[in-house]
Enzyme design. Structure first.
Site, PDB file in Angstrom:
ATOM      1  N   GLY A 168      16.007 -14.041 -23.659  1.00 35.44           N
ATOM      2  CA  GLY A 168      17.428 -13.842 -23.943  1.00 35.44           C
ATOM      3  C   GLY A 168      17.664 -12.955 -25.153  1.00 35.44           C
ATOM      4  O   GLY A 168      18.533 -12.081 -25.143  1.00 35.44           O
ATOM      5  N   CYS A 169      16.879 -13.158 -26.189  1.00 34.33           N
ATOM      6  CA  CYS A 169      17.052 -12.365 -27.411  1.00 34.33           C
ATOM      7  C   CYS A 169      16.632 -10.914 -27.191  1.00 34.33           C
ATOM      8  O   CYS A 169      17.224  -9.999 -27.763  1.00 34.33           O
ATOM      9  CB  CYS A 169      16.290 -13.004 -28.564  1.00 34.33           C
ATOM     10  SG  CYS A 169      16.931 -14.647 -28.972  1.00 34.33           S
ATOM     11  N   THR A 170      15.635 -10.701 -26.350  1.00 29.55           N
ATOM     12  CA  THR A 170      15.229  -9.338 -26.008  1.00 29.55           C
ATOM     13  C   THR A 170      16.337  -8.651 -25.217  1.00 29.55           C
ATOM     14  O   THR A 170      16.691  -7.493 -25.494  1.00 29.55           O
ATOM     15  CB  THR A 170      13.908  -9.355 -25.213  1.00 29.55           C
ATOM     16  OG1 THR A 170      12.885  -9.916 -26.046  1.00 29.55           O
ATOM     17  CG2 THR A 170      13.508  -7.955 -24.772  1.00 29.55           C
ATOM     18  N   ALA A 228      19.155  -7.790 -27.717  1.00 28.04           N
ATOM     19  CA  ALA A 228      18.803  -6.688 -28.611  1.00 28.04           C
ATOM     20  C   ALA A 228      18.778  -5.354 -27.868  1.00 28.04           C
ATOM     21  O   ALA A 228      19.283  -4.338 -28.377  1.00 28.04           O
ATOM     22  CB  ALA A 228      17.451  -6.961 -29.268  1.00 28.04           C
TER      23      ALA A 228
END
Length: 179
Positions: free
Chosen positions: A68-70, A73
């Protein structure tokens, strides 16, 4: 811009950190950062970015190099030119070490600063740390939250519990509605 502190409410359970609201002064901070295009680590100070007359998208995410964070970003990376054309700087904040953030930035060709807040001080100042529910289980952790801060250092918008794949588009829609 003066420093503000987090509001901590006593309860029988874990402390609750109050999320900043629209119209609040954004607490100033200085955090170590991975700055794109440089080999060295740097320091990012919110008031320095604001002094350049820019607005800031300050987004808090749980952990670098997770799916999710990838996604989030890379979405900001892919929309950075559009955001910058709206006089906006993007700053991503997590509790990750600078070493992990450098690997994240290099692996995914990220083109905006990633800030390290390992003791969660800034997370708590902004209320981006607290109770979260995952699969029905309640725990304490980083709450994915995005703040739009205007040129004067005032919180113009708070976006709690954002979706990683639409966060940048949601910010762009918000900016379009402002103008």
């Amino acid at each position: 811009m003066g420093r503000m502190t987090a509001t901590v409410h006593d309860s029988a359970q874990a402390p609750v950190y109050a999320r900043l609201q629209e119209g609040s002064e954004a607490p100033d901070f200085t955090l170590p950062a991975i700055v794109p295009g440089t080999a060295e680590n740097g320091l990012i100070n919110l008031s320095d970015v604001l002094e350049d007359g820019r607005r800031v998208v300050l987004y808090f995410y749980p952990a670098a190099m997770t799916p999710g964070c990838t996604t989030e970003a890379c979405d900001f990376r892919d929309n950075l030119a559009r955001l910058e054309s709206q006089n906006v700087s993007v700053l991503g904040v997590s509790k990750d070490s600078l070493e992990k953030l450098r690997k994240f930035a290099e692996r995914d060709h990220l083109t905006f600063p990633l800030l390290s807040d390992p003791d969660l001080t800034v997370h708590k100042l902004y209320g981006a740390y607290g109770e979260k529910k995952l699969y029905g289980k309640v725990s304490m952790g980083v709450v994915r939250t995005t703040f739009l801060i205007d040129e004067e250092g005032v919180v113009a918008a708070v976006m709690p519990k954002v979706k990683p794949d639409t966060n940048a588009a949601d910010v762009l829609r918000l900016l379009k509605g402002e103008e």
